[in-house]
Motif scaffolding. Sequence first.
Motif, short mmCIF file in Angstrom:
data_model
loop_
_atom_site.label_atom_id
_atom_site.label_comp_id
_atom_site.label_asym_id
_atom_site.label_seq_id
_atom_site.Cartn_x
_atom_site.Cartn_y
_atom_site.Cartn_z
N GLU A 284 23.74 21.73 -14.20
CA GLU A 284 22.60 22.48 -14.89
C GLU A 284 21.46 22.26 -15.34
O GLU A 284 20.59 22.55 -15.87
N HIS A 285 21.22 20.54 -15.16
CA HIS A 285 20.04 19.70 -15.35
C HIS A 285 19.30 19.28 -14.33
O HIS A 285 20.35 18.82 -13.47
N ILE A 286 18.04 19.21 -14.13
CA ILE A 286 16.78 18.28 -13.55
C ILE A 286 17.27 16.71 -14.77
O ILE A 286 16.53 17.33 -16.03
N VAL A 287 17.08 15.81 -13.82
CA VAL A 287 16.81 14.61 -14.70
C VAL A 287 15.38 14.74 -14.19
O VAL A 287 15.41 13.89 -13.20
N LYS A 288 14.69 14.33 -15.44
CA LYS A 288 13.05 13.91 -15.25
C LYS A 288 13.13 12.76 -15.28
O LYS A 288 13.48 12.31 -16.51
N LYS A 289 11.94 11.80 -14.30
CA LYS A 289 12.31 10.75 -14.77
C LYS A 289 10.91 9.79 -15.35
O LYS A 289 9.76 10.91 -14.65
N ASN A 290 10.90 9.04 -16.45
CA ASN A 290 9.42 8.72 -17.03
C ASN A 290 9.58 7.79 -17.14
O ASN A 290 8.10 6.94 -17.15
N TYR A 291 9.38 6.57 -15.51
CA TYR A 291 9.78 5.23 -14.63
C TYR A 291 9.21 6.14 -13.38
O TYR A 291 9.41 6.82 -12.91
N ILE A 292 8.80 5.04 -12.61
CA ILE A 292 8.61 5.31 -11.39
C ILE A 292 8.92 3.12 -10.74
O ILE A 292 8.72 2.61 -10.71
N HIS A 293 10.95 2.95 -10.30
CA HIS A 293 11.47 2.34 -9.47
C HIS A 293 11.02 2.67 -8.03
O HIS A 293 11.47 4.22 -7.68
N ILE A 294 11.26 1.52 -7.48
CA ILE A 294 11.10 2.47 -5.94
C ILE A 294 11.89 1.64 -4.75
O ILE A 294 12.30 -0.07 -5.30
N GLY A 295 13.29 1.69 -4.37
CA GLY A 295 13.66 0.97 -3.09
C GLY A 295 13.11 0.92 -2.06
O GLY A 295 12.24 1.01 -1.93
N VAL A 296 12.70 -0.51 -1.67
CA VAL A 296 12.71 -0.81 -0.38
C VAL A 296 13.96 -1.20 0.96
O VAL A 296 14.89 -2.05 0.25
N PHE B 297 0.64 -1.47 0.09
CA PHE B 297 -0.01 -0.05 -0.14
C PHE B 297 0.97 1.19 -0.31
O PHE B 297 0.59 2.35 -0.37
N LEU B 298 1.63 0.95 0.72
CA LEU B 298 2.93 2.69 0.96
C LEU B 298 3.79 2.35 -0.62
O LEU B 298 3.96 3.37 -0.65
N LEU B 299 3.87 1.78 -1.74
CA LEU B 299 4.66 1.86 -2.62
C LEU B 299 3.32 2.53 -3.18
O LEU B 299 4.17 2.91 -4.38
N LYS B 300 2.04 1.95 -3.23
CA LYS B 300 1.19 2.21 -4.03
C LYS B 300 0.91 3.87 -3.91
O LYS B 300 1.13 4.62 -5.34
N ALA B 301 0.62 4.22 -2.57
CA ALA B 301 1.15 5.64 -2.04
C ALA B 301 1.31 6.64 -2.52
O ALA B 301 1.86 7.47 -3.28
N ALA B 302 2.97 6.13 -2.90
CA ALA B 302 3.89 6.63 -2.97
C ALA B 302 4.36 6.90 -4.27
O ALA B 302 4.41 8.23 -4.96
N ALA B 303 3.72 5.51 -5.28
CA ALA B 303 4.17 5.86 -6.54
C ALA B 303 2.74 7.02 -6.92
O ALA B 303 3.28 7.93 -8.18
N ALA B 304 1.72 7.13 -6.15
CA ALA B 304 0.49 7.72 -6.45
C ALA B 304 0.98 8.99 -7.17
O ALA B 304 0.88 9.50 -7.21
N ALA B 305 2.01 9.21 -5.28
CA ALA B 305 2.11 10.96 -4.99
C ALA B 305 3.58 11.07 -6.06
O ALA B 305 4.00 12.46 -6.55
N LEU B 306 4.23 10.30 -6.45
CA LEU B 306 5.45 10.44 -7.44
C LEU B 306 5.49 11.14 -8.61
O LEU B 306 5.31 11.90 -9.55
N GLU B 307 3.63 10.08 -8.96
CA GLU B 307 2.79 11.54 -10.08
C GLU B 307 2.85 12.43 -10.63
O GLU B 307 1.82 13.19 -10.79
N ALA B 308 2.08 11.99 -9.35
CA ALA B 308 0.90 13.68 -9.04
C ALA B 308 2.02 14.75 -8.47
O ALA B 308 1.61 16.04 -9.08
N GLU B 309 3.20 14.88 -8.29
CA GLU B 309 4.45 15.66 -8.20
C GLU B 309 5.80 15.02 -8.47
O GLU B 309 6.73 14.69 -7.75
N PRO B 310 5.85 15.52 -10.11
CA PRO B 310 6.64 15.02 -10.74
C PRO B 310 8.37 15.46 -9.97
O PRO B 310 8.92 15.14 -10.52
N SER B 311 8.01 16.84 -9.13
CA SER B 311 9.26 17.08 -8.22
C SER B 311 9.91 16.51 -7.99
O SER B 311 10.79 16.61 -7.58
N PHE B 312 9.36 15.80 -7.91
CA PHE B 312 10.50 14.39 -7.10
C PHE B 312 10.95 13.35 -7.52
O PHE B 312 11.84 12.48 -7.09
N ASN B 313 10.01 12.67 -8.82
CA ASN B 313 10.86 11.89 -9.84
C ASN B 313 12.20 12.21 -10.41
O ASN B 313 12.03 12.10 -11.84
#
Length: 243
Positions: A99-111, A75-91
């Motif tokens: 000079e750059h920020i690397v924006k990721k279009n995938y959501i991989h989460i470490g445990v 549940f925590l993994l799903k909630a974190a993934a949803a929040a990363l999608e909603a607030e992409p400044s975290f991803n």
Amino acid sequence: IPAIPEVDFSQFGDIEMVKMSKIAKLTAANMSRSWLNVPHVTQFDDADITEMEAFRKSMKAEADKRGVKLTPLPFLLKAAAAALEAEPSFNVSLHADGEHIVKKNYIHIGVAVDTPAGLMVPVIRDVNKKGLWELAAESAEIAAKARDGKLMPRDMQGGCFTISSLGAIGGNGFTPIVNAPEVAIMGVSKAQMKPVWNGAEFIPRNMLPLSVSYDHRAINGADCGRFFTYMVAVLSDIRKLLL
Ligand code: CAO
């Protein structure tokens, strides 16, 4: 930085020298590197997981049938993934060129997994595309692999965000160290029944203490406020995962 002077502890009493494992030495190097490079801020909040826990417990028979243990972690993994999608400044990660920020279009989460050999952080890929059963099975599998020393380097690479759960052990809260080059990490402490004011009376609710540490070079307080509020809202009403 000034080194901590060497001390002969044997002058104070009996001591024993224990060799550090390879993983313990790597962890020490990674932690110092992150601690020294990353300007950390940690924010705290409690999620009301009363309904989530009722749902999780109602799934016990189904979990047994599937041979999977459904802990709060998926549940925590799903909630974190949803929040990363909603607030992409975290991803994101900060690029080494400064000079750059690397924006990721995938959501991989470490445990973070506690193993006899030390701390390991296997990564679950594409968490946003997986369901709770799949995540439950996969987190049990990677935790077992970590404890048996069977993780490959690739299993520990590519994370966008980390979850460190001490919930099964205890504690009210802690300030996790960002697993750089990721820019944020969530600490999970032990859920407890607490009296919560509903506007008319105190009612018993199951409250989960959470913390999020972030790299203030990449993320601002307002970003974290939005990310965290969204995640807590999802955990408090998991129907939001369907939106
Ligand atoms: N609050 C209350 N209970 C919790 C909880 C929480 N936040 N999180 C888990 N629990 C309960 C589970 O529901 C389970 O209880 P039941 O058997 O009654 O359902 C029990 O604690 C054990 O859970 P678990 O540890 O088997 O499973 P998990 O999915 O919660 O955790 C893992 C998996 C890999 C995160 C865990 O085994 C682990 O290694 N934790 C330590 C991580 C760590 O060291 N972090 C620090 C890193 S920084 O130094």
